[in-house]
Design a protein around this motif. Structure first.
Motif, mmCIF file in Angstrom:
data_model
loop_
_atom_site.group_PDB
_atom_site.id
_atom_site.type_symbol
_atom_site.label_atom_id
_atom_site.label_comp_id
_atom_site.label_asym_id
_atom_site.label_seq_id
_atom_site.Cartn_x
_atom_site.Cartn_y
_atom_site.Cartn_z
ATOM 1 N N ILE A 34 0.875 -1.154 -0.097
ATOM 2 C CA ILE A 34 0.041 -0.066 0.021
ATOM 3 C C ILE A 34 0.827 1.122 0.111
ATOM 4 C CG2 ILE A 34 -1.615 1.240 1.448
ATOM 5 C CD1 ILE A 34 -2.714 -1.459 0.279
ATOM 6 N N GLY A 35 0.738 2.068 -0.975
ATOM 7 C CA GLY A 35 1.715 3.159 -1.197
ATOM 8 C C GLY A 35 1.271 4.618 -1.148
ATOM 9 N N GLU A 36 -0.043 4.799 -1.167
ATOM 10 C CA GLU A 36 -0.806 5.890 -0.793
ATOM 11 C C GLU A 36 -1.984 5.720 0.259
ATOM 12 O OE1 GLU A 36 0.169 8.523 -2.796
ATOM 13 O OE2 GLU A 36 1.484 7.293 -4.111
ATOM 14 N N GLU A 37 -2.415 6.958 0.626
ATOM 15 C CA GLU A 37 -3.500 7.122 1.516
ATOM 16 C C GLU A 37 -4.732 6.616 0.830
ATOM 17 O OE1 GLU A 37 -5.516 10.367 4.330
ATOM 18 O OE2 GLU A 37 -3.378 10.478 4.272
ATOM 19 N N ASN A 38 -5.036 7.268 -0.450
ATOM 20 C CA ASN A 38 -6.086 7.012 -1.086
ATOM 21 C C ASN A 38 -5.909 5.854 -2.105
ATOM 22 O OD1 ASN A 38 -8.667 7.408 -2.333
ATOM 23 N ND2 ASN A 38 -8.004 8.945 -3.603
ATOM 24 N N PHE A 39 -5.810 4.700 -1.727
ATOM 25 C CA PHE A 39 -5.246 3.337 -2.388
ATOM 26 C C PHE A 39 -6.380 2.409 -2.597
ATOM 27 C CE2 PHE A 39 -5.614 2.142 1.946
ATOM 28 C CZ PHE A 39 -6.136 0.695 1.975
ATOM 29 N N TYR A 40 -7.582 2.617 -2.277
ATOM 30 C CA TYR A 40 -8.653 1.868 -2.357
ATOM 31 C C TYR A 40 -10.073 2.526 -2.633
ATOM 32 C CZ TYR A 40 -12.737 -1.321 -0.343
ATOM 33 O OH TYR A 40 -13.736 -1.809 -0.034
ATOM 34 N N ILE A 41 -11.050 1.691 -3.526
ATOM 35 C CA ILE A 41 -12.150 2.360 -3.922
ATOM 36 C C ILE A 41 -13.217 1.235 -3.778
ATOM 37 C CG2 ILE A 41 -11.707 2.296 -6.257
ATOM 38 C CD1 ILE A 41 -13.372 4.942 -6.554
ATOM 39 N N SER A 42 -14.200 1.273 -3.164
ATOM 40 C CA SER A 42 -15.342 0.546 -3.091
ATOM 41 C C SER A 42 -16.356 0.779 -3.918
ATOM 42 C CB SER A 42 -15.780 0.256 -1.524
ATOM 43 O OG SER A 42 -16.981 1.408 -1.473
ATOM 44 N N MET A 43 -17.324 -0.282 -4.426
ATOM 45 C CA MET A 43 -18.284 0.017 -5.454
ATOM 46 C C MET A 43 -19.365 0.930 -5.224
ATOM 47 S SD MET A 43 -20.842 -3.129 -4.624
ATOM 48 C CE MET A 43 -22.224 -2.889 -3.688
ATOM 49 N N ASP A 44 -19.354 1.459 -3.804
ATOM 50 C CA ASP A 44 -20.340 2.598 -3.405
ATOM 51 C C ASP A 44 -19.609 4.057 -3.799
ATOM 52 O OD1 ASP A 44 -22.061 0.756 -2.281
ATOM 53 O OD2 ASP A 44 -21.008 0.903 -0.481
ATOM 54 N N ARG A 45 -18.354 4.070 -3.873
ATOM 55 C CA ARG A 45 -17.555 5.160 -4.225
ATOM 56 C C ARG A 45 -17.220 5.425 -5.738
ATOM 57 N NH1 ARG A 45 -12.067 6.207 -2.283
ATOM 58 N NH2 ARG A 45 -11.545 7.543 -3.759
ATOM 59 N N MET A 46 -17.430 4.365 -6.358
ATOM 60 C CA MET A 46 -17.402 4.294 -7.810
ATOM 61 C C MET A 46 -18.404 5.195 -8.543
ATOM 62 S SD MET A 46 -15.820 0.506 -8.813
ATOM 63 C CE MET A 46 -14.545 -0.400 -7.620
ATOM 64 N N LYS A 47 -18.302 5.520 -9.628
ATOM 65 C CA LYS A 47 -19.242 6.554 -10.426
ATOM 66 C C LYS A 47 -20.127 5.337 -11.350
ATOM 67 C CE LYS A 47 -19.971 9.563 -13.980
ATOM 68 N NZ LYS A 47 -19.527 10.347 -15.222
ATOM 69 N N ASP A 48 -21.329 5.475 -11.002
ATOM 70 C CA ASP A 48 -22.368 4.524 -11.486
ATOM 71 C C ASP A 48 -22.806 5.349 -12.731
ATOM 72 O OD1 ASP A 48 -24.448 3.219 -12.534
ATOM 73 O OD2 ASP A 48 -24.960 2.246 -10.563
ATOM 74 N N ASN A 49 -22.392 4.867 -13.964
ATOM 75 C CA ASN A 49 -22.718 5.726 -15.071
ATOM 76 C C ASN A 49 -24.298 5.601 -15.400
ATOM 77 O OD1 ASN A 49 -20.191 6.625 -15.470
ATOM 78 N ND2 ASN A 49 -19.649 4.567 -16.094
ATOM 79 N N GLY A 50 -24.995 4.752 -14.785
ATOM 80 C CA GLY A 50 -26.320 4.449 -15.076
ATOM 81 C C GLY A 50 -26.739 3.553 -16.429
ATOM 82 N N ASP A 51 -25.631 3.146 -17.081
ATOM 83 C CA ASP A 51 -25.909 2.273 -18.211
ATOM 84 C C ASP A 51 -25.461 0.918 -18.046
ATOM 85 O OD1 ASP A 51 -23.188 2.554 -18.045
ATOM 86 O OD2 ASP A 51 -22.981 3.444 -20.181
ATOM 87 N N GLY A 52 -25.278 0.428 -16.899
ATOM 88 C CA GLY A 52 -24.696 -0.681 -16.453
ATOM 89 C C GLY A 52 -23.089 -0.874 -16.447
ATOM 90 N N THR A 53 -22.632 0.179 -16.443
ATOM 91 C CA THR A 53 -21.118 0.499 -16.197
ATOM 92 C C THR A 53 -20.686 1.270 -14.876
ATOM 93 O OG1 THR A 53 -20.869 2.303 -17.800
ATOM 94 C CG2 THR A 53 -20.658 0.235 -18.752
ATOM 95 N N MET A 54 -19.351 0.965 -14.627
ATOM 96 C CA MET A 54 -18.819 1.793 -13.577
ATOM 97 C C MET A 54 -17.615 2.397 -14.150
ATOM 98 S SD MET A 54 -21.147 0.855 -11.063
ATOM 99 C CE MET A 54 -20.536 1.334 -9.678
ATOM 100 N N THR A 55 -17.258 3.710 -13.379
ATOM 101 C CA THR A 55 -16.144 4.166 -13.713
ATOM 102 C C THR A 55 -15.403 4.428 -12.414
ATOM 103 O OG1 THR A 55 -16.897 5.152 -15.697
ATOM 104 C CG2 THR A 55 -14.964 6.417 -14.636
ATOM 105 N N VAL A 56 -13.970 4.416 -12.610
ATOM 106 C CA VAL A 56 -12.881 4.700 -11.433
ATOM 107 C C VAL A 56 -11.782 5.429 -12.312
ATOM 108 C CG1 VAL A 56 -11.189 3.765 -10.010
ATOM 109 C CG2 VAL A 56 -13.330 2.273 -10.276
ATOM 110 N N ASP A 57 -11.447 6.645 -11.546
ATOM 111 C CA ASP A 57 -10.224 7.349 -12.078
ATOM 112 C C ASP A 57 -9.206 7.203 -11.243
ATOM 113 O OD1 ASP A 57 -12.139 8.501 -13.896
ATOM 114 O OD2 ASP A 57 -12.334 10.412 -12.753
#
Length: 123
Positions: A55-78
């Protein structure tokens, strides 16, 4: 593959995220939402590690609840962006998508095989 002794019907993980490693700003990854048993607590997340697989960064993890739900059946992570659905990565990073409680373990293996071929792109 299962993890920590859990059989694949309970948990599956990817071995990589295509395009991992670049520490550039404003990278993005969009992928189909996995078919998990959400009513019984199924969930997914992405964990990132530095070039030494720690683990190298403080912001190293993203759960599905924080991902962007695009409303078309896809999810986005930046990655390295100023969005609420971004994680911080450094040069040489690697990551894992974790999936818990798949509806169909064999179908989830197919989803993972598709996921690892979706490249991270520049925004």
């Amino acid at each position: 593959m299962g993890w920590g002794g859990l059989p694949p019907k309970y948990a599956q993980y990817t071995a990589l995220i295509k395009g991992q490693g670049a520490g550039e700003k404003n990278q993005t990854l969009t992928f189909p939402k996995p078919d998990l048993d959400y009513e019984k607590g199924g969930f997914f997340s992405i964990t990132t590690y530095n070039s030494e697989s720690w683990i190298g960064e403080e912001n190293f993890y993203i759960s599905m609840d924080r991902m962007k739900d695009n409303g078309d059946g896809t999810m986005t992570v930046d990655f390295n962006s100023d969005t609420p659905y971004s994680v911080t990565v450094s040069e040489g990073w690697n990551g894992t998508l974790r999936l818990y409680l798949p509806v169909d373990a064999e179908k989830t293996i197919e989803e993972i095989n598709h996921f690892v071929n979706i490249p991270i792109t520049k925004k």
